[in-house]
Design a protein around this motif. Sequence first.
Motif, PDB file in Angstrom:
ATOM      1  N   GLU A 150       0.832  -1.209   0.000  1.00 50.59           N
ATOM      2  CA  GLU A 150       0.000   0.000   0.000  1.00 50.59           C
ATOM      3  C   GLU A 150       0.865   1.256   0.000  1.00 50.59           C
ATOM      4  O   GLU A 150       0.560   2.236  -0.698  1.00 50.59           O
ATOM      5  CB  GLU A 150      -0.912  -0.005   1.223  1.00 50.59           C
ATOM      6  N   ALA A 151       1.929   1.229   0.785  1.00 53.55           N
ATOM      7  CA  ALA A 151       2.823   2.390   0.838  1.00 53.55           C
ATOM      8  C   ALA A 151       3.466   2.635  -0.517  1.00 53.55           C
ATOM      9  O   ALA A 151       3.562   3.785  -0.981  1.00 53.55           O
ATOM     10  CB  ALA A 151       3.887   2.184   1.914  1.00 53.55           C
ATOM     11  N   ASP A 152       3.938   1.565  -1.173  1.00 47.56           N
ATOM     12  CA  ASP A 152       4.547   1.716  -2.486  1.00 47.56           C
ATOM     13  C   ASP A 152       3.568   2.309  -3.488  1.00 47.56           C
ATOM     14  O   ASP A 152       3.919   3.188  -4.286  1.00 47.56           O
ATOM     15  CB  ASP A 152       5.058   0.368  -2.995  1.00 47.56           C
ATOM     16  N   GLU A 153       2.353   1.842  -3.464  1.00 54.21           N
ATOM     17  CA  GLU A 153       1.339   2.343  -4.396  1.00 54.21           C
ATOM     18  C   GLU A 153       1.027   3.811  -4.125  1.00 54.21           C
ATOM     19  O   GLU A 153       0.882   4.610  -5.051  1.00 54.21           O
ATOM     20  CB  GLU A 153       0.072   1.498  -4.281  1.00 54.21           C
ATOM     21  N   TRP A 154       0.941   4.177  -2.843  1.00 53.71           N
ATOM     22  CA  TRP A 154       0.662   5.587  -2.500  1.00 53.71           C
ATOM     23  C   TRP A 154       1.806   6.472  -2.971  1.00 53.71           C
ATOM     24  O   TRP A 154       1.580   7.555  -3.515  1.00 53.71           O
ATOM     25  CB  TRP A 154       0.483   5.724  -0.988  1.00 53.71           C
ATOM     26  N   GLU A 155       3.030   6.039  -2.756  1.00 53.89           N
ATOM     27  CA  GLU A 155       4.188   6.834  -3.155  1.00 53.89           C
ATOM     28  C   GLU A 155       4.253   7.003  -4.666  1.00 53.89           C
ATOM     29  O   GLU A 155       4.567   8.090  -5.168  1.00 53.89           O
ATOM     30  CB  GLU A 155       5.469   6.174  -2.636  1.00 53.89           C
ATOM     31  N   LYS A 156       3.932   5.941  -5.422  1.00 55.59           N
ATOM     32  CA  LYS A 156       3.935   6.048  -6.880  1.00 55.59           C
ATOM     33  C   LYS A 156       2.867   7.029  -7.352  1.00 55.59           C
ATOM     34  O   LYS A 156       3.092   7.817  -8.275  1.00 55.59           O
ATOM     35  CB  LYS A 156       3.705   4.677  -7.504  1.00 55.59           C
ATOM     36  N   THR A 157       1.711   7.006  -6.705  1.00 52.07           N
ATOM     37  CA  THR A 157       0.647   7.946  -7.065  1.00 52.07           C
ATOM     38  C   THR A 157       1.077   9.384  -6.787  1.00 52.07           C
ATOM     39  O   THR A 157       0.871  10.287  -7.605  1.00 52.07           O
ATOM     40  CB  THR A 157      -0.636   7.622  -6.282  1.00 52.07           C
ATOM     41  N   ALA A 158       1.688   9.611  -5.616  1.00 46.29           N
ATOM     42  CA  ALA A 158       2.134  10.956  -5.271  1.00 46.29           C
ATOM     43  C   ALA A 158       3.197  11.451  -6.249  1.00 46.29           C
ATOM     44  O   ALA A 158       3.162  12.611  -6.687  1.00 46.29           O
ATOM     45  CB  ALA A 158       2.681  10.975  -3.843  1.00 46.29           C
ATOM     46  N   GLU A 159       4.147  10.597  -6.604  1.00 50.84           N
ATOM     47  CA  GLU A 159       5.195  10.985  -7.551  1.00 50.84           C
ATOM     48  C   GLU A 159       4.608  11.258  -8.927  1.00 50.84           C
ATOM     49  O   GLU A 159       5.043  12.192  -9.626  1.00 50.84           O
ATOM     50  CB  GLU A 159       6.249   9.881  -7.629  1.00 50.84           C
ATOM     51  N   ARG A 160       3.603  10.483  -9.339  1.00 49.20           N
ATOM     52  CA  ARG A 160       2.967  10.686 -10.636  1.00 49.20           C
ATOM     53  C   ARG A 160       2.223  12.027 -10.675  1.00 49.20           C
ATOM     54  O   ARG A 160       2.322  12.777 -11.641  1.00 49.20           O
ATOM     55  CB  ARG A 160       2.012   9.528 -10.910  1.00 49.20           C
ATOM     56  N   GLU A 161       1.496  12.316  -9.608  1.00 48.37           N
ATOM     57  CA  GLU A 161       0.758  13.580  -9.557  1.00 48.37           C
ATOM     58  C   GLU A 161       1.714  14.767  -9.468  1.00 48.37           C
ATOM     59  O   GLU A 161       1.470  15.815 -10.071  1.00 48.37           O
ATOM     60  CB  GLU A 161      -0.190  13.576  -8.355  1.00 48.37           C
ATOM     61  N   PHE A 162       2.793  14.606  -8.723  1.00 51.11           N
ATOM     62  CA  PHE A 162       3.760  15.701  -8.606  1.00 51.11           C
ATOM     63  C   PHE A 162       4.425  15.984  -9.946  1.00 51.11           C
ATOM     64  O   PHE A 162       4.670  17.142 -10.299  1.00 51.11           O
ATOM     65  CB  PHE A 162       4.813  15.356  -7.553  1.00 51.11           C
ATOM     66  N   ALA A 163       4.733  14.935 -10.704  1.00 48.62           N
ATOM     67  CA  ALA A 163       5.317  15.123 -12.039  1.00 48.62           C
ATOM     68  C   ALA A 163       4.353  15.879 -12.942  1.00 48.62           C
ATOM     69  O   ALA A 163       4.771  16.715 -13.756  1.00 48.62           O
ATOM     70  CB  ALA A 163       5.673  13.768 -12.644  1.00 48.62           C
ATOM     71  N   LEU A 164       3.054  15.605 -12.805  1.00 46.92           N
ATOM     72  CA  LEU A 164       2.052  16.338 -13.588  1.00 46.92           C
ATOM     73  C   LEU A 164       2.052  17.809 -13.208  1.00 46.92           C
ATOM     74  O   LEU A 164       2.032  18.692 -14.080  1.00 46.92           O
ATOM     75  CB  LEU A 164       0.669  15.717 -13.348  1.00 46.92           C
ATOM     76  N   TRP A 165       2.079  18.088 -11.904  1.00 50.07           N
ATOM     77  CA  TRP A 165       2.081  19.482 -11.447  1.00 50.07           C
ATOM     78  C   TRP A 165       3.368  20.198 -11.849  1.00 50.07           C
ATOM     79  O   TRP A 165       3.346  21.366 -12.220  1.00 50.07           O
ATOM     80  CB  TRP A 165       1.915  19.506  -9.925  1.00 50.07           C
ATOM     81  N   ALA A 166       4.513  19.496 -11.769  1.00 48.98           N
ATOM     82  CA  ALA A 166       5.814  20.128 -11.995  1.00 48.98           C
ATOM     83  C   ALA A 166       5.995  20.645 -13.415  1.00 48.98           C
ATOM     84  O   ALA A 166       6.804  21.540 -13.648  1.00 48.98           O
ATOM     85  CB  ALA A 166       6.939  19.136 -11.664  1.00 48.98           C
ATOM     86  N   LYS A 167       5.234  20.109 -14.381  1.00 54.27           N
ATOM     87  CA  LYS A 167       5.386  20.534 -15.770  1.00 54.27           C
ATOM     88  C   LYS A 167       4.857  21.945 -15.993  1.00 54.27           C
ATOM     89  O   LYS A 167       5.300  22.639 -16.902  1.00 54.27           O
ATOM     90  CB  LYS A 167       4.663  19.560 -16.693  1.00 54.27           C
ATOM     91  N   ASP A 168       3.880  22.380 -15.184  1.00 52.75           N
ATOM     92  CA  ASP A 168       3.268  23.706 -15.386  1.00 52.75           C
ATOM     93  C   ASP A 168       3.063  24.374 -14.035  1.00 52.75           C
ATOM     94  O   ASP A 168       1.946  24.650 -13.622  1.00 52.75           O
ATOM     95  CB  ASP A 168       1.935  23.568 -16.123  1.00 52.75           C
TER      96      ASP A 168
END
Length: 517
Positions: free
Chosen positions: A113-131
């Motif tokens: 569960e922790a791994d999945e949460w961390e991957k989701t957070a990193e994915r969303e952060f990468a989306l935000w970081a582009k703009d």
Amino acid sequence: MNIFDKVVEILSPERYLRRQAARQAIKVLNSGYSNHGASKTKKSLLGWNYKGGSPDDDITDNLDILRQRSRDLYMGAPLATGALKTYRTNVVGFGLRLKAQIDAEFLGMDPEEADEWEKTAEREFALWAKDCDATRMMDFYEMQALVFLSMLMSGDVFCALPMIQRPGNPYLLKISLIEADRVCNPPEITDERVRGGIEVDQYGAPVAYYIAQKHPLDKYAMGKNKWIRVPAFGEKTGRRNILHIMEFERPGQRRGVPILAPVIETLKQLTRYSEAELMAAVISGMLTVFITSNTPETPLGESIPLEQQIDTADQNSYELGNGAIIALAPGEDVKEVNPNRPNTAFDSFVTSMSRQIGTALEIPHELLIKHFTASYSASRAALLEAWKAFRMRRTWLAAKFCQPIYEEFLIEAVARGRIKAPGFFDDPAIRMAYCGAEWHGPSQGQIDPLKEVNAAALRVKEGFSTRAREAAELTGSDFERIVRQRAREERMMREGGLTGGPTGEEVLAVPSVDNEE
């Protein structure tokens, strides 16, 4: 007793006694450091202008000059430019990448569960970081480099965190970078709590920032400049409105000092010297002559034809051309000038000065001038010493810029329901557990890659490090992605019948060769 004292004793006994009493008082007072660094009588220290003041007196009141001189050096002094870019490249490089590290045990999550949460957070952060840039010019990783370089050059930099709605972007949080000069006192402010554009409370904590709408050094700015008072924290939420990115060197300090400040004079003088030597070398490559004349009232000889002259407007300009033959009038003679350039002592002198500059900036001389001629051990020692400073500032940048912005991003992401984090807004301890993260940047680089890999493997084997950290430090890669990619490659190798390559143990067993020349 000297002759003067004897004369005073005879002519004025009372004055003589006062002089002797004063001498005894000085002997009593002069103890400890008063005999050394604090001495007021040693001739070697009499000319020392050592007077100082408060952090605001010493730093804030001198920042305008320090910033402009530091920027001028960056624009025109090769050593200064190289030093700042060396820091930027090694500390930030392509950007510090997020590696979410939540406290799964505290949050009651299992590892999956922790791994999945961390991957989701990193994915969303990468989306935000582009703009995420308010000016829409950079992504988050480019902004890191600009923030760090601006801090080094100007002493500090400010980041506002406005909420801006943009089509196609699910997040409102943006970053607006503010150059140090724009945070300054408005002319009408006389409150002693406001200096350098920062208002503080009784404990010295920032209360508000005064930001000029126009850059104070903009010579084309039209109209009267205006200042906006921005509270440091939100009144209801306590949200941080402004990030102040700076390094502290004294308690009570409000503004940062450019990293070049201690070596500004040295860099400027060395640049002048280098330019003078360069000009002298250029001149020595030309045929330079003086014409002596016994009849100065008459023009000198016959010059180059008018159509071939470069500077016809200057009547006192005498020019020489390629293969030109110039006739001299009676009584005129030609004497050559040899400036003896290039100067044979130039390189050793510049090397000596660059060592001092590198010491002040925590960059070894070899790395500062990008010239490695020593042995492997010496070069590696220099690189390791430099990386102490690089790692320290990388950790500092992550703590002062990357992590606070990541936490602000998580607040919006959780509030919008894009990331599930039960209890995030209920308990600060739970929020902190969700906000855990590591920030990995470019690797140190290796002089002998095989030795570095052997050392990394040994650290992992003995439990001093992890494969994920070593992968990030050595190659800047994500270990989990490496494993997934390797699994696919190994499967393809087996399916294609391509096996039999050397194992990891066989590779590590190959001895490396030292270059100790």
